[in-house]
Structures are given as structure tokens and as C-alpha cells.
Design an enzyme around this catalytic site. Sequence first.
Site, PDB file in Angstrom:
ATOM      1  N   ARG A 103      27.884  11.227  10.333  1.00  0.00           N
ATOM      2  CA  ARG A 103      28.704  10.146  10.888  1.00  0.00           C
ATOM      3  C   ARG A 103      29.352  10.636  12.179  1.00  0.00           C
ATOM      4  NH1 ARG A 103      32.864   7.135   7.078  1.00  0.00           N
ATOM      5  NH2 ARG A 103      34.077   8.992   7.545  1.00  0.00           N
ATOM      6  N   THR A 107      33.275   6.992  15.891  1.00  0.00           N
ATOM      7  CA  THR A 107      32.899   5.612  15.541  1.00  0.00           C
ATOM      8  C   THR A 107      32.571   5.417  14.060  1.00  0.00           C
ATOM      9  OG1 THR A 107      30.565   6.047  15.919  1.00  0.00           O
ATOM     10  CG2 THR A 107      31.854   5.342  17.845  1.00  0.00           C
ATOM     11  N   ASP A 199      36.518  15.303   2.584  1.00  0.00           N
ATOM     12  CA  ASP A 199      35.140  15.404   3.088  1.00  0.00           C
ATOM     13  C   ASP A 199      34.281  16.124   2.047  1.00  0.00           C
ATOM     14  OD1 ASP A 199      33.665  15.626   6.196  1.00  0.00           O
ATOM     15  OD2 ASP A 199      32.782  16.588   4.440  1.00  0.00           O
ATOM     16  N   ASP A 202      32.188  19.222   3.248  1.00  0.00           N
ATOM     17  CA  ASP A 202      33.012  20.414   3.477  1.00  0.00           C
ATOM     18  C   ASP A 202      33.473  21.031   2.163  1.00  0.00           C
ATOM     19  OD1 ASP A 202      32.784  20.290   6.210  1.00  0.00           O
ATOM     20  OD2 ASP A 202      34.649  19.182   6.507  1.00  0.00           O
TER      21      ASP A 202
HETATM   22  C1  PRP Z   1      29.538  11.687   4.556  1.00  0.00           C
HETATM   23  C2  PRP Z   1      29.001  11.343   3.178  1.00  0.00           C
HETATM   24  C3  PRP Z   1      28.113  10.172   3.462  1.00  0.00           C
HETATM   25  C4  PRP Z   1      28.825   9.462   4.564  1.00  0.00           C
HETATM   26  C5  PRP Z   1      29.528   8.275   3.981  1.00  0.00           C
HETATM   27  O1  PRP Z   1      28.624  12.409   5.265  1.00  0.00           O
HETATM   28  O2  PRP Z   1      28.356  12.398   2.544  1.00  0.00           O
HETATM   29  O3  PRP Z   1      26.799  10.539   3.864  1.00  0.00           O
HETATM   30  O4  PRP Z   1      29.770  10.395   5.115  1.00  0.00           O
HETATM   31  O5  PRP Z   1      30.131   7.535   4.963  1.00  0.00           O
HETATM   32  P1  PRP Z   1      29.651   6.069   5.335  1.00  0.00           P
HETATM   33  O6  PRP Z   1      29.489   5.328   4.074  1.00  0.00           O
HETATM   34  O7  PRP Z   1      30.807   5.552   6.175  1.00  0.00           O
HETATM   35  O8  PRP Z   1      28.398   6.152   6.145  1.00  0.00           O
HETATM   36  P2  PRP Z   1      28.928  13.037   6.698  1.00  0.00           P
HETATM   37  O9  PRP Z   1      28.435  12.140   7.773  1.00  0.00           O
HETATM   38  O10 PRP Z   1      30.361  13.474   6.779  1.00  0.00           O
HETATM   39  O11 PRP Z   1      27.974  14.292   6.734  1.00  0.00           O
HETATM   40  P3  PRP Z   1      27.980  15.614   5.817  1.00  0.00           P
HETATM   41  O12 PRP Z   1      27.544  15.206   4.436  1.00  0.00           O
HETATM   42  O13 PRP Z   1      26.978  16.480   6.486  1.00  0.00           O
HETATM   43  O14 PRP Z   1      29.367  16.191   5.815  1.00  0.00           O
HETATM   44  N1  URA Z   2      32.598  10.992   3.911  1.00  0.00           N
HETATM   45  C1  URA Z   2      33.306  11.814   3.094  1.00  0.00           C
HETATM   46  O1  URA Z   2      32.871  12.936   2.805  1.00  0.00           O
HETATM   47  N2  URA Z   2      34.481  11.362   2.616  1.00  0.00           N
HETATM   48  C2  URA Z   2      34.976  10.147   2.914  1.00  0.00           C
HETATM   49  O2  URA Z   2      36.064   9.791   2.428  1.00  0.00           O
HETATM   50  C3  URA Z   2      34.230   9.328   3.772  1.00  0.00           C
HETATM   51  C4  URA Z   2      33.041   9.765   4.248  1.00  0.00           C
END
Ligand code: PRP
Ligand code: URA
Length: 208
Positions: A103, A107, A199, A202
Amino acid sequence: MSVMVFDHPLIKHKIAILRDKNTPMKEFRELVEEITLVMSYEAFKDAKTRKVIVETPLETCEQEMVAEKSIAIVPILRAGLGMVNGVHKIFPNARVGHIGMYRDEETAEPHEYYCKLPEGIENMNVMLLDPMLATGGSASDAIKMLKARGVKTIKFMAIIASPEGIKRVTDDHPDVDVFVATCDRGLNEHCYILPGLGDAGDRLFGTK
Ligand code: PRP
Ligand code: URA
């Protein structure tokens, strides 16, 4: 299309520990796997089975086993990786595809950076995995990618969802069954789920 929000005391118990900011990474990872395993019993309730002959110590009988090779698990990277072992505990022979999405921090729009899916996925029942369903953008785009590859049967499993995320996925993809362990209050100004767990990527991988 259906949306199932689990209302089970054992899942609630584990989610309470998962949310706690003091839960260490190892325990967090184990909980994600355990919750996925418990949810899988319901989510795979309609899995196709095939007849097999089994010899017990006493006699031969006809039994049913799941046609594991008809199942593909597709985690959305990174956080979806934490759920894979939960499904593999039940179906160790299920194929795994990977969809990489991140993400944009400003945005909250999803961006695809990787896609590797098993050969023949168009004929498999796909279980898409991501612990977090926030705006729903990542899940919706991942489903679009699977459909573009010809996949006809898709289910989506998340642990923490927002009402906005559920609406987005079900509006965009009314043909996809959605399973979420719990549905939270909503999103904050950075599109993080409240109360959520922070997150997920993380916390699973210790990157912050
Ligand atoms: C997080 C999570 C989802 C997404 C959800 O991933 O694991 O994939 O955000 O958000 P959304 O419903 O608003 O799209 P992130 O983009 O943080 O990547 P990561 O798993 O690599 O930390
Ligand atoms: N992705 C995450 O990991 N946590 C949230 O709350 C939203 C998006």
C-alpha cells in the site's frame, strides 16, 4: 456470495492476545497460524473429496479424502505468508501461489510487485489469504488478478476486517466467499484498522 464473520470464543481469545501491542513476534506469528487453522475448518467445509480405500487393522473400508491438489493457497505478500502454514497443517499438499502487494503510505492505494501462481490454477479452488482487510483495495486487486488468470472459484480469508473492506470486496466481487475472524469499528485517517493490531507485516516479521 457470502460473508462469514466468526463468532467463536476460542478465536476471540486468540485475537485478544494478537491485538496486544506487547505480544512478541514469535507468539504473534503462532497466533496468526492457529487462527487460520481454526478458520479453515469452516472455510473448507465444502472441499471436494474423493473416495479412497483404507485398510484398518481389522478390515478394508471406503473413506473420503480431500482432493488436495484441487486447492491453491495464495497469500498476499507479505502478511498473508503468516497464514500459509495454518492451511498447510490441514492440506500439506496444497499448491501455493504468491501475489505481492504494498500500500502506498500516502494514498493507501495498492500496488502489485510480484505474481507467481501455480500452473493450472484456473482449474483450482483458490483460497486467498491476508490477515488484514482495511480499505479492501489489496484484496480486491488480488482477486482481479486471479480472475484475469482464469480462476473461477475464489475464497478470501482475513483475520481482522473493517466494514469498509468487506463492502469493497463484496461490491467488487460478489461471487467471492469472504471469511473474516472479526470485523472492527473502522479505519483511521491513515487507513489503519481500529482497534486493529497495527501493521501485520511488521509484527509478523519484526521489521519495525
Ligand atoms: C497490508 C495488509 C494488506 C493490506 C490491507 O499490507 O497485509 O495486504 O495492507 O490494506 P487494504 O485493505 O487497505 O489494501 P501492506 O501493504 O502494509 O504490505 P506488507 O504486508 O508488506 O506490510
Ligand atoms: N495493513 C495492516 O497491516 N494493518 C492495518 O490496520 C491496515 C492495513
